[in-house]
Scaffold this motif. Structure first.
Motif, PDB file in Angstrom:
ATOM      1  N   SER A 190       0.819  -1.218   0.000  1.00 41.10           N
ATOM      2  CA  SER A 190       0.000   0.000   0.000  1.00 41.10           C
ATOM      3  C   SER A 190       0.849   1.262   0.000  1.00 41.10           C
ATOM      4  O   SER A 190       0.493   2.265  -0.629  1.00 41.10           O
ATOM      5  N   GLN A 191       1.985   1.234   0.703  1.00 39.28           N
ATOM      6  CA  GLN A 191       2.836   2.429   0.740  1.00 39.28           C
ATOM      7  C   GLN A 191       3.410   2.712  -0.639  1.00 39.28           C
ATOM      8  O   GLN A 191       3.411   3.861  -1.093  1.00 39.28           O
ATOM      9  N   LEU A 192       3.886   1.662  -1.309  1.00 41.04           N
ATOM     10  CA  LEU A 192       4.433   1.844  -2.646  1.00 41.04           C
ATOM     11  C   LEU A 192       3.335   2.271  -3.616  1.00 41.04           C
ATOM     12  O   LEU A 192       3.554   3.129  -4.469  1.00 41.04           O
ATOM     13  N   ARG A 193       2.129   1.690  -3.482  1.00 31.68           N
ATOM     14  CA  ARG A 193       1.025   2.064  -4.377  1.00 31.68           C
ATOM     15  C   ARG A 193       0.689   3.554  -4.210  1.00 31.68           C
ATOM     16  O   ARG A 193       0.484   4.267  -5.193  1.00 31.68           O
ATOM     17  N   THR A 194       0.655   4.020  -2.966  1.00 32.43           N
ATOM     18  CA  THR A 194       0.381   5.436  -2.711  1.00 32.43           C
ATOM     19  C   THR A 194       1.461   6.321  -3.316  1.00 32.43           C
ATOM     20  O   THR A 194       1.177   7.364  -3.914  1.00 32.43           O
ATOM     21  N   GLN A 195       2.729   5.884  -3.185  1.00 34.85           N
ATOM     22  CA  GLN A 195       3.846   6.645  -3.757  1.00 34.85           C
ATOM     23  C   GLN A 195       3.740   6.715  -5.278  1.00 34.85           C
ATOM     24  O   GLN A 195       3.939   7.773  -5.880  1.00 34.85           O
ATOM     25  N   VAL A 196       3.396   5.600  -5.903  1.00 34.02           N
ATOM     26  CA  VAL A 196       3.272   5.551  -7.366  1.00 34.02           C
ATOM     27  C   VAL A 196       2.171   6.503  -7.835  1.00 34.02           C
ATOM     28  O   VAL A 196       2.352   7.262  -8.795  1.00 34.02           O
ATOM     29  N   VAL A 197       1.035   6.477  -7.151  1.00 35.84           N
ATOM     30  CA  VAL A 197      -0.085   7.342  -7.530  1.00 35.84           C
ATOM     31  C   VAL A 197       0.290   8.807  -7.360  1.00 35.84           C
ATOM     32  O   VAL A 197       0.050   9.640  -8.245  1.00 35.84           O
TER      33      VAL A 197
END
Length: 403
Positions: A138-145
């Motif tokens: 989830s942290q990486l997904r938030t960063q990507v977005v």
């Protein structure tokens, strides 16, 4: 079930090395570096050099995007392999279109728009793969977005708009696209992942090798149609020595020290070293090597073409500034990368930078071959001093034991 496994993304593990597919991907950058050098050499005017720099900045951004992605998932496994080949296709089309990235050539498709669309394809493939590989994080997904909201929309949109313009407006839009992309990446957060510090450092070391290889190729290209002679032989060996000394300056100690800090850093600090020491500070090194390539190409032409030049002719203008300025940029990037990671400031390298800047106007009055020899002498003195003066800490860092 077997088919699903074949498509599955495989995370990169600590201790992994650069994959062969990533090296294959780098061949597109080899070609792009060559085209950028030729673009600058054909018209070394200030305006055209700016254009070459802008194109190089975009091609660099293509490469670093996949250096980060390849550190999260293996480039040669599952659907990532397909994505790498698609990205290679887009990057290769962009590289082919570099000569008309600003001005369309007669016939065929509209070059500036083809370049912008090819670049967009490469960026979208990168974004899609990062979206897929961040599904369970989830942290990486938030960063990507968060990163995509600014980076993709600013950079690619402005580049597409620039393709429909000309002159100063077009160059301004390119600057805005690149600056927006870089700045947004800087402020978008530190939620990225470094799964293998060794792989990451190796990836950037290899692209330095690729760029230095381009400088050696430029030596040969500069005299490929001329008969061999002692001036060509001497100039070629001096050019090779300069490339070798830059290799030494990077790989002997600095690269090892920065990689050591990257491996031992944790959390946001590790991401900051990866982003600043590698992604950002390596760019002036790449620009410096490409500029050096242009200078070397011109020097070899000067000393070898007796029908247009004599051995007493001085190298002047953009080729001379690229020759000396390229080395200056490389050293500045190396100083910055090491300082950010380790806190150590390379005073002796800063002195070499100042000395080269002071010698540049002097070199305009010297024969081209002498200017080349002077540049080589400064680098030789720098490397010789460092090797002797820091012999013990160098041995400790490289081999883990005092001399």
């Amino acid at each position: 079930m077997t088919g699903a496994k074949r498509l599955r993304l495989q995370p990169m593990s600590e201790g992994s090395s650069v994959t062969q597919l990533e090296l294959f991907f780098d061949l597109v950058l080899v070609f792009a570096f060559t085209v950028v050098t030729d673009l600058a050499a054909d018209d070394p005017s200030a305006k055209n050099l700016v254009r070459a720099l802008l194109v190089l900045a975009l091609m660099w951004w293509v490469w670093i995007a996949y250096s980060w992605l390849g550190n999260v998932v293996r480039a040669d496994e599952g659907i990532m392999r397909v994505a790498m080949f698609v990205a290679m296709g887009g990057a290769f089309i962009a590289a082919l279109t570099i000569p008309e990235a600003f001005n369309d050539l007669p016939g065929g498709w509209y070059g500036p728009l083809v370049f912008a669309i090819a670049y967009l394809v490469v960026r979208l493939v990168h974004l899609l793969m990062f979206w897929l590989c961040s599904a369970g994080d989830s942290q990486l997904r938030t960063q990507v977005v968060r990163w995509a909201l600014g980076s993709i929309t600013i950079g690619t949109t402005l580049l597409l708009v620039a393709a429909t313009t000309h002159g100063t407006v077009q160059i301004a839009l390119w600057f805005a696209a690149i600056a927006g992309d870089y700045l947004w990446t800087l402020i978008a957060g530190n939620g990225w992942r470094i799964n293998s510090a060794g792989h990451f450092a190796e990836r950037y070391g290899l692209i330095i090798i690729v760029a230095l290889g381009e400088s050696i190729v430029s030596i040969g290209i500069g005299v490929r149609a001329l008969p061999i002679s002692w001036p060509i032989t001497l100039a070629a060996l001096l050019g090779l020595a300069i490339s070798g000394l830059l290799w030494w300056a990077y790989f002997d100690v600095a690269a090892i020290a920065v990689e050591h800090e990257l491996k031992h850093a944790t959390g946001e600090r590790q991401i900051q070293i990866a982003r600043n020491s590698y992604t950002f500070w390596h760019f002036p090194m790449i620009v410096g090597i490409i500029a050096l390539s242009l200078g070397l190409k011109k020097v070899l032409y000067y000393v070898g073409d007796a029908s247009h030049h004599t051995l007493h002719d001085a190298l002047y203008g953009a080729p001379l500034y690229c020759l000396y300025g390229g080395v200056v940029l490389f050293l500045v990037g190396l100083i910055g990368a090491k300082h950010y990671a380790t806190g150590e400031f390379g005073t002796q390298r800063a002195v070499a930078v100042v000395l080269l800047l002071a010698l540049t106007p002097v070199a305009t009055a010297l024969p081209a071959l002498v200017s080349l020899g002077l540049l080589c002498a400064v680098l030789f003195a720098l490397i010789g001093y460092e090797t002797v003066r820091f012999a013990d800490p160098r041995e400790q860092l490289r081999h883990g034991s005092p001399a």
